[in-house]
Design an enzyme around this catalytic site. Structure first.
Site, PDB file in Angstrom:
ATOM      1  N   ASP A  67      -4.204 -34.364 -30.036  1.00  0.00           N
ATOM      2  CA  ASP A  67      -3.013 -34.390 -29.179  1.00  0.00           C
ATOM      3  C   ASP A  67      -2.979 -35.635 -28.296  1.00  0.00           C
ATOM      4  O   ASP A  67      -3.955 -36.388 -28.226  1.00  0.00           O
ATOM      5  CB  ASP A  67      -2.933 -33.105 -28.346  1.00  0.00           C
ATOM      6  CG  ASP A  67      -4.261 -32.747 -27.668  1.00  0.00           C
ATOM      7  OD1 ASP A  67      -5.191 -33.566 -27.699  1.00  0.00           O
ATOM      8  OD2 ASP A  67      -4.349 -31.652 -27.102  1.00  0.00           O
ATOM      9  N   ASN A 135      -5.677 -20.734 -20.511  1.00  0.00           N
ATOM     10  CA  ASN A 135      -4.665 -19.758 -20.948  1.00  0.00           C
ATOM     11  C   ASN A 135      -4.743 -19.504 -22.457  1.00  0.00           C
ATOM     12  O   ASN A 135      -3.827 -18.926 -23.044  1.00  0.00           O
ATOM     13  CB  ASN A 135      -3.256 -20.222 -20.556  1.00  0.00           C
ATOM     14  CG  ASN A 135      -2.834 -21.526 -21.241  1.00  0.00           C
ATOM     15  OD1 ASN A 135      -3.580 -22.072 -22.051  1.00  0.00           O
ATOM     16  ND2 ASN A 135      -1.654 -22.013 -20.929  1.00  0.00           N
ATOM     17  N   HIS A 137      -4.907 -21.851 -24.844  1.00  0.00           N
ATOM     18  CA  HIS A 137      -4.315 -22.859 -25.737  1.00  0.00           C
ATOM     19  C   HIS A 137      -5.392 -23.613 -26.505  1.00  0.00           C
ATOM     20  O   HIS A 137      -6.529 -23.737 -26.054  1.00  0.00           O
ATOM     21  CB  HIS A 137      -3.351 -23.799 -24.993  1.00  0.00           C
ATOM     22  CG  HIS A 137      -3.957 -24.820 -24.090  1.00  0.00           C
ATOM     23  ND1 HIS A 137      -3.573 -24.980 -22.766  1.00  0.00           N
ATOM     24  CD2 HIS A 137      -4.895 -25.767 -24.295  1.00  0.00           C
ATOM     25  CE1 HIS A 137      -4.249 -25.976 -22.231  1.00  0.00           C
ATOM     26  NE2 HIS A 137      -5.065 -26.472 -23.125  1.00  0.00           N
ATOM     27  N   GLU A 142       0.547 -24.199 -26.553  1.00  0.00           N
ATOM     28  CA  GLU A 142       0.570 -23.253 -25.448  1.00  0.00           C
ATOM     29  C   GLU A 142       0.896 -21.842 -25.955  1.00  0.00           C
ATOM     30  O   GLU A 142       1.408 -21.687 -27.077  1.00  0.00           O
ATOM     31  CB  GLU A 142       1.624 -23.700 -24.434  1.00  0.00           C
ATOM     32  CG  GLU A 142       1.330 -25.045 -23.779  1.00  0.00           C
ATOM     33  CD  GLU A 142       0.294 -24.959 -22.645  1.00  0.00           C
ATOM     34  OE1 GLU A 142      -0.598 -24.087 -22.695  1.00  0.00           O
ATOM     35  OE2 GLU A 142       0.377 -25.786 -21.721  1.00  0.00           O
TER      36      GLU A 142
HETATM   37  C1  GLP Z   1      -6.526 -30.047 -22.657  1.00  0.00           C
HETATM   38  C2  GLP Z   1      -6.608 -30.427 -24.128  1.00  0.00           C
HETATM   39  C3  GLP Z   1      -7.298 -29.368 -24.941  1.00  0.00           C
HETATM   40  C4  GLP Z   1      -8.587 -28.939 -24.277  1.00  0.00           C
HETATM   41  C5  GLP Z   1      -8.292 -28.382 -22.909  1.00  0.00           C
HETATM   42  C6  GLP Z   1      -9.533 -27.901 -22.172  1.00  0.00           C
HETATM   43  O1  GLP Z   1      -5.461 -29.230 -22.368  1.00  0.00           O
HETATM   44  N1  GLP Z   1      -5.321 -30.686 -24.675  1.00  0.00           N
HETATM   45  O2  GLP Z   1      -7.543 -29.871 -26.250  1.00  0.00           O
HETATM   46  O3  GLP Z   1      -9.241 -27.977 -25.066  1.00  0.00           O
HETATM   47  O4  GLP Z   1      -7.699 -29.426 -22.153  1.00  0.00           O
HETATM   48  O5  GLP Z   1     -10.167 -28.975 -21.565  1.00  0.00           O
HETATM   49  P1  GLP Z   1     -11.559 -28.919 -20.849  1.00  0.00           P
HETATM   50  O6  GLP Z   1     -12.583 -29.008 -21.914  1.00  0.00           O
HETATM   51  O7  GLP Z   1     -11.568 -30.137 -19.946  1.00  0.00           O
HETATM   52  O8  GLP Z   1     -11.606 -27.656 -20.080  1.00  0.00           O
END
Ligand code: GLP
Length: 240
Positions: A67, A135, A137, A142
């Site tokens: 992404d 949440n 995702h 989402e």
């Molecule tokens: C972002 C990314 C996700 C990731 C999430 C959790 O939203 N788009 O791919 O899994 O963050 O991130 P973290 O590992 O910093 O908690």
């Protein structure tokens, strides 16, 4: 799902490294699906270390990221392209031309997204690394995202912008939109490794594993995949 509970975040990174290093060793031209976020950083550090010690080469490896924020140029230090260069690609012998991150600055974002879907179809991933949002995702899919989605533009939930605000000067600077590989595209990977650490992931991890398979929890779609390793620390596993 193969759920592996580790003592702490370091052990999660060790375990994920072990699996990914085995894949790269067995198949030096493997295609890696990569993720951003703070959780996979420990894995990336270990991959860099493996390269520096001469145990791993990325010369023939190709990669596809999940992404990107809409509106952030590659040079912005919070863009996911910048993140990947900074946390992995700049420190290993991968050919950067063979590393792909969705484009968040194209004039026609959906057209660029459709091209990314075609690219993903032409590069079957041997393994997909995933984190999870609080949440539920995955990537930026989402809650409410259809399971048959391909690469598309999303409006980020307020909770996701709040979670990610820690990386920006203020929440106002967190982009409101992103482009993300869809759930269907993610599930096309041969193998999936999801890493999660910390108590703020405990509900999402519980819902992914024990809740209904439902669009309310995008990560629950992973239960439809035959080869998923969920590697979590004790905090993220607290509600299991
Ligand atoms: C972002 C990314 C996700 C990731 C999430 C959790 O939203 N788009 O791919 O899994 O963050 O991130 P973290 O590992 O910093 O908690």
């Amino acid at each position: 799902m193969n759920v592996i509970v580790c003592n702490n975040a370091e052990a999660v990174a060790d375990k994920a490294y072990e699996i990914v290093a085995d894949i790269i060793t067995a198949k030096p031209d493997a295609v890696l699906g990569l993720a951003t976020g703070s959780t996979p950083v420990g894995l990336y550090r270990r991959l860099i270390e493996g390269y520096r010690q001469g145990k791993l080469s990325f010369r023939k490896i190709r990669s596809l990221n999940l992404d990107e924020y809409v509106g952030l140029p590659e040079t912005h230090d919070q863009s996911y392209r910048y993140f990947m260069n900074d946390n992995l690609f700049d420190h290993i012998d991968i050919d950067k031309a063979e590393t792909h991150v969705p484009c968040g600055t194209a004039d026609d974002l959906q057209k660029a997204a459709d091209e990314y879907t075609r690219l993903a179809a032409s590069m079957p991933r041997d393994v997909q690394i995933l984190g999870i949002g609080s949440n539920g995702h995955i990537a930026f899919n989402e809650p409410g995202t259809p399971f048959d989605s391909e690469t598309h533009i999303v409006t980020l939930k307020e909770s996701t912008r709040r979670d990610n605000a820690r990386f920006f000067a203020s929440i106002d600077e967190v982009p409101t939109h992103a482009v993300t590989m869809g759930i269907k595209t993610i599930l096309n990977a041969k193998k999936i490794i999801l890493v999660a650490t910390g108590t703020n992931k405990a509900d999402a991890v519980y819902n992914m594993i024990n809740g209904p398979i439902s669009e309310d929890c995008p990560a629950s779609a992973l239960r439809n995949h035959p080869d998923v390793d969920v590697i979590v620390d004790r905090d993220a596993a607290a509600k299991l």
